[in-house]
Design a protein around this motif. Structure first.
Motif, PDB file in Angstrom:
ATOM      1  N   HIS A 163       0.843  -1.191   0.000  1.00  0.00           N
ATOM      2  CA  HIS A 163       0.000   0.000   0.000  1.00  0.00           C
ATOM      3  C   HIS A 163       0.883   1.248   0.000  1.00  0.00           C
ATOM      4  N   ASP A 164       0.255   2.408  -0.269  1.00  0.00           N
ATOM      5  CA  ASP A 164       0.983   3.679  -0.242  1.00  0.00           C
ATOM      6  C   ASP A 164       1.592   3.895   1.136  1.00  0.00           C
ATOM      7  N   ARG A 165       2.880   4.272   1.145  1.00  0.00           N
ATOM      8  CA  ARG A 165       3.586   4.547   2.396  1.00  0.00           C
ATOM      9  C   ARG A 165       4.293   5.893   2.306  1.00  0.00           C
ATOM     10  N   LEU A 166       4.669   6.427   3.448  1.00  0.00           N
ATOM     11  CA  LEU A 166       5.527   7.595   3.464  1.00  0.00           C
ATOM     12  C   LEU A 166       6.819   7.258   2.734  1.00  0.00           C
ATOM     13  N   CYS A 167       7.355   8.219   2.000  1.00  0.00           N
ATOM     14  CA  CYS A 167       8.518   7.964   1.159  1.00  0.00           C
ATOM     15  C   CYS A 167       9.759   7.596   1.961  1.00  0.00           C
ATOM     16  N   ASN A 168       9.776   7.895   3.243  1.00  0.00           N
ATOM     17  CA  ASN A 168      11.007   7.720   4.031  1.00  0.00           C
ATOM     18  C   ASN A 168      10.986   6.517   4.964  1.00  0.00           C
ATOM     19  N   THR A 169       9.860   5.802   5.053  1.00  0.00           N
ATOM     20  CA  THR A 169       9.667   4.838   6.140  1.00  0.00           C
ATOM     21  C   THR A 169       9.682   3.396   5.655  1.00  0.00           C
ATOM     22  N   SER A 170      10.403   2.565   6.404  1.00  0.00           N
ATOM     23  CA  SER A 170      10.472   1.144   6.088  1.00  0.00           C
ATOM     24  C   SER A 170      10.394   0.336   7.382  1.00  0.00           C
ATOM     25  N   SER A 171       9.405  -0.548   7.458  1.00  0.00           N
ATOM     26  CA  SER A 171       9.250  -1.470   8.582  1.00  0.00           C
ATOM     27  C   SER A 171       9.617  -2.863   8.072  1.00  0.00           C
ATOM     28  N   ILE A 172      10.710  -3.414   8.593  1.00  0.00           N
ATOM     29  CA  ILE A 172      11.293  -4.633   8.030  1.00  0.00           C
ATOM     30  C   ILE A 172      11.344  -5.728   9.097  1.00  0.00           C
ATOM     31  N   THR A 173      10.705  -6.841   8.805  1.00  0.00           N
ATOM     32  CA  THR A 173      10.775  -8.006   9.683  1.00  0.00           C
ATOM     33  C   THR A 173      11.841  -8.960   9.158  1.00  0.00           C
ATOM     34  N   ILE A 174      12.825  -9.266   9.999  1.00  0.00           N
ATOM     35  CA  ILE A 174      13.912 -10.190   9.648  1.00  0.00           C
ATOM     36  C   ILE A 174      13.751 -11.414  10.537  1.00  0.00           C
ATOM     37  N   LYS A 175      13.289 -12.476   9.955  1.00  0.00           N
ATOM     38  CA  LYS A 175      12.880 -13.671  10.690  1.00  0.00           C
ATOM     39  C   LYS A 175      13.978 -14.177  11.637  1.00  0.00           C
ATOM     40  N   HIS A 176      13.564 -14.403  12.886  1.00  0.00           N
ATOM     41  CA  HIS A 176      14.429 -14.973  13.920  1.00  0.00           C
ATOM     42  C   HIS A 176      15.686 -14.149  14.198  1.00  0.00           C
ATOM     43  N   VAL A 177      15.559 -12.829  14.063  1.00  0.00           N
ATOM     44  CA  VAL A 177      16.628 -11.912  14.479  1.00  0.00           C
ATOM     45  C   VAL A 177      15.968 -10.821  15.317  1.00  0.00           C
ATOM     46  N   LEU A 178      16.116 -10.897  16.621  1.00  0.00           N
ATOM     47  CA  LEU A 178      15.493  -9.906  17.495  1.00  0.00           C
ATOM     48  C   LEU A 178      16.014  -8.512  17.172  1.00  0.00           C
ATOM     49  N   SER A 179      15.112  -7.555  17.067  1.00  0.00           N
ATOM     50  CA  SER A 179      15.524  -6.189  16.741  1.00  0.00           C
ATOM     51  C   SER A 179      16.485  -5.643  17.793  1.00  0.00           C
ATOM     52  N   SER A 180      16.263  -5.985  19.055  1.00  0.00           N
ATOM     53  CA  SER A 180      17.140  -5.501  20.124  1.00  0.00           C
ATOM     54  C   SER A 180      18.564  -6.022  19.941  1.00  0.00           C
ATOM     55  N   GLU A 181      18.692  -7.295  19.546  1.00  0.00           N
ATOM     56  CA  GLU A 181      20.010  -7.881  19.337  1.00  0.00           C
ATOM     57  C   GLU A 181      20.670  -7.303  18.097  1.00  0.00           C
ATOM     58  N   LEU A 182      19.883  -7.119  17.043  1.00  0.00           N
ATOM     59  CA  LEU A 182      20.426  -6.547  15.814  1.00  0.00           C
ATOM     60  C   LEU A 182      20.966  -5.142  16.073  1.00  0.00           C
ATOM     61  N   MET A 183      20.189  -4.314  16.767  1.00  0.00           N
ATOM     62  CA  MET A 183      20.619  -2.937  16.993  1.00  0.00           C
ATOM     63  C   MET A 183      21.866  -2.864  17.862  1.00  0.00           C
ATOM     64  N   SER A 184      22.026  -3.810  18.785  1.00  0.00           N
ATOM     65  CA  SER A 184      23.238  -3.823  19.611  1.00  0.00           C
ATOM     66  C   SER A 184      24.475  -4.175  18.795  1.00  0.00           C
ATOM     67  N   GLN A 185      24.275  -4.846  17.650  1.00  0.00           N
ATOM     68  CA  GLN A 185      25.376  -5.242  16.780  1.00  0.00           C
ATOM     69  C   GLN A 185      25.786  -4.144  15.794  1.00  0.00           C
ATOM     70  N   ILE A 186      24.941  -3.123  15.657  1.00  0.00           N
ATOM     71  CA  ILE A 186      25.242  -2.034  14.706  1.00  0.00           C
ATOM     72  C   ILE A 186      25.158  -0.686  15.430  1.00  0.00           C
ATOM     73  N   PRO A 187      26.048  -0.447  16.401  1.00  0.00           N
ATOM     74  CA  PRO A 187      25.957   0.761  17.238  1.00  0.00           C
ATOM     75  C   PRO A 187      26.135   2.065  16.489  1.00  0.00           C
ATOM     76  N   ASP A 188      26.702   2.024  15.295  1.00  0.00           N
ATOM     77  CA  ASP A 188      26.907   3.254  14.527  1.00  0.00           C
ATOM     78  C   ASP A 188      25.765   3.563  13.566  1.00  0.00           C
ATOM     79  N   ILE A 189      24.717   2.730  13.599  1.00  0.00           N
ATOM     80  CA  ILE A 189      23.536   2.967  12.757  1.00  0.00           C
ATOM     81  C   ILE A 189      22.346   3.218  13.668  1.00  0.00           C
TER      82      ILE A 189
END
Length: 392
Positions: free
Chosen positions: A290-316
């Motif tokens: 569906h139509d979305r805001l041009c800047n926004t992306s909600s991404i589900t990455i199976k079996h990778v907790l968002s909290s764990e992923l974000m701790s692995q990329i501290p500069d992003i």
């Protein structure tokens, strides 16, 4: 640091800062002290900002713009203000399950006071069914409150259709446009009969701590209770000394937002999504149909907790959802309402770009996320079982 959390807040535009600076140092007069030149200059600056905001929204009159500390205050004022003044007509309010916590928590407060709240469900695309809305409007319905665009998925709601339905049924329509304004073509209030609309400056490269509530001038004026009693600022609805520099900044920011190259931002967003989907297994983009805001992306990455992923990329700098919900261990109420499982909701990240996002930052982000996901999955027994078909 690569900053891709622009739905939480945005960098202050340089031109906005320059417009604000005089009112932080030299032109420090109280805008209500119009007996002298410094007070009058501050007052004139406020009226200029009111005009800039009204013109950006195509409001019929600058007097329809009322300044607040932000969208949360505007939402509280509109919801509670309508509820207090329209009880003689009814006690029923309609909203959706995917609204911002400012709406949902305020509605919960009103519910405890005896108001009836209908929370419309959404489909997998994040949208309400307009027929559900029509059938939910009853004789005692006084207000419909729906956001223009979702802060987590970027899904854009059919607010013109909602506004027309409300107008036909003589029900007030409050639109939370906090994420919408400044991230796409602005709302044209001449064409869309929205009664009340909320905006917040820090979402479109303005300062934090300032927002506005638009209240449409109608033949039968919209009635709201006073938000903050005190002086006669904002026609007596919101007392307190004006934050002149912030108001000036909001006016400049919304005026400059029309210059944004939405297509360029959307191209960067689309490229990022395509690269992640190609380089990683089991990636889903929420709301992409569906139509979305041009800047926004909600991404589900199976079996990778968002909290764990974000701790692995501290500069992003990315997020797992709404900044206002940060700290809770519960999965996103937006994603659950869209039909995601609790596990998948916890494996979802939100990436939100701005006009300052560069191609190099997108490449850096893709590289960092791909490397982090491979590292996490390679050490995950759950992922190995899933790969073997032993887990969903």
């Amino acid at each position: 640091m690569v900053y891709l959390d622009n739905n939480a807040t945005t960098r202050l535009d340089d031109a906005v800062l320059q417009a604000m600076l005089p009112f932080l140092k030299d032109e420090y007069g109280n805008a209500s002290s119009t007996q002298h030149r410094m007070g009058r200059k501050a007052n004139e600056a406020i009226q200029k900002a009111r005009i800039q905001i009204a013109q950006s929204l195509s409001a019929s009159d600058p007097s329809e713009i009322f300044f607040t500390s932000g969208a949360t205050e505007a939402i509280n004022w509109a919801l509670k203000g309508v509820a207090e003044r329209y009880t003689s007509l009814g006690n029923h309010i309609i909203t959706s399950q995917t609204e911002h916590p400012a709406v949902l928590q305020t509605c919960a407060q009103l519910q405890k006071r005896g108001f009836e709240i209908t929370y419309l469900p959404v489909g997998r695309d994040g949208l309400i069914n307009l027929e559900d809305l029509k059938s939910s409007i009853a004789e005692k319905t006084i207000l419909v409150c729906l956001m223009a665009a979702n802060n987590e998925t970027g899904v854009i709601n059919p607010i013109a259709d909602v506004a027309n339905i409300c107008q036909e049924r003589n029900v007030l329509f409050l639109c939370d446009a906090t994420q919408y304004i400044g991230k796409t073509d602005t709302v044209n209030l001449q064409n869309i009969p929205i009664d009340l609309l909320c905006v917040s400056a820090h979402k479109f490269h303005g300062p934090k701590g300032i927002g506005a509530l638009y209240i449409r001038r109608k033949r039968q004026p919209i009635q709201l209770e006073t938000m903050i009693a005190g002086g006669q600022q904002e026609k007596g609805f919101r007392g307190g000394t004006y934050s002149v520099h912030n108001i000036v900044g909001m006016g400049e920011a919304i005026a400059h937002s029309a210059e944004t190259d939405w297509r360029s931002i959307a191209n960067k967003r689309d490229y990022l999504e395509q690269e992640l989907a190609e380089k990683l297994k089991h990636v889903a983009i929420n709301g992409e149909q569906h139509d979305r805001l041009c800047n926004t992306s909600s991404i589900t990455i199976k079996h990778v907790l968002s909290s764990e992923l974000m701790s692995q990329i501290p500069d992003i700098a990315i997020s797992s959802g709404s900044a206002c919900a940060t700290g809770t261990r519960d999965p996103s109420h937006v994603l659950l309402a869209m039909g995601l499982s609790p596990d998948d909701a916890k494996c979802t990240i939100r990436i939100s770009l701005s006009k300052y996002t560069t191609d190099g930052e997108i490449e850096q982000t893709i590289e960092a996320i791909v490397a982090a996901v491979h590292k996490i999955r390679s050490n995950s027994p759950t992922w190995m079982l899933f790969e073997k078909g032993l887990l969903d």
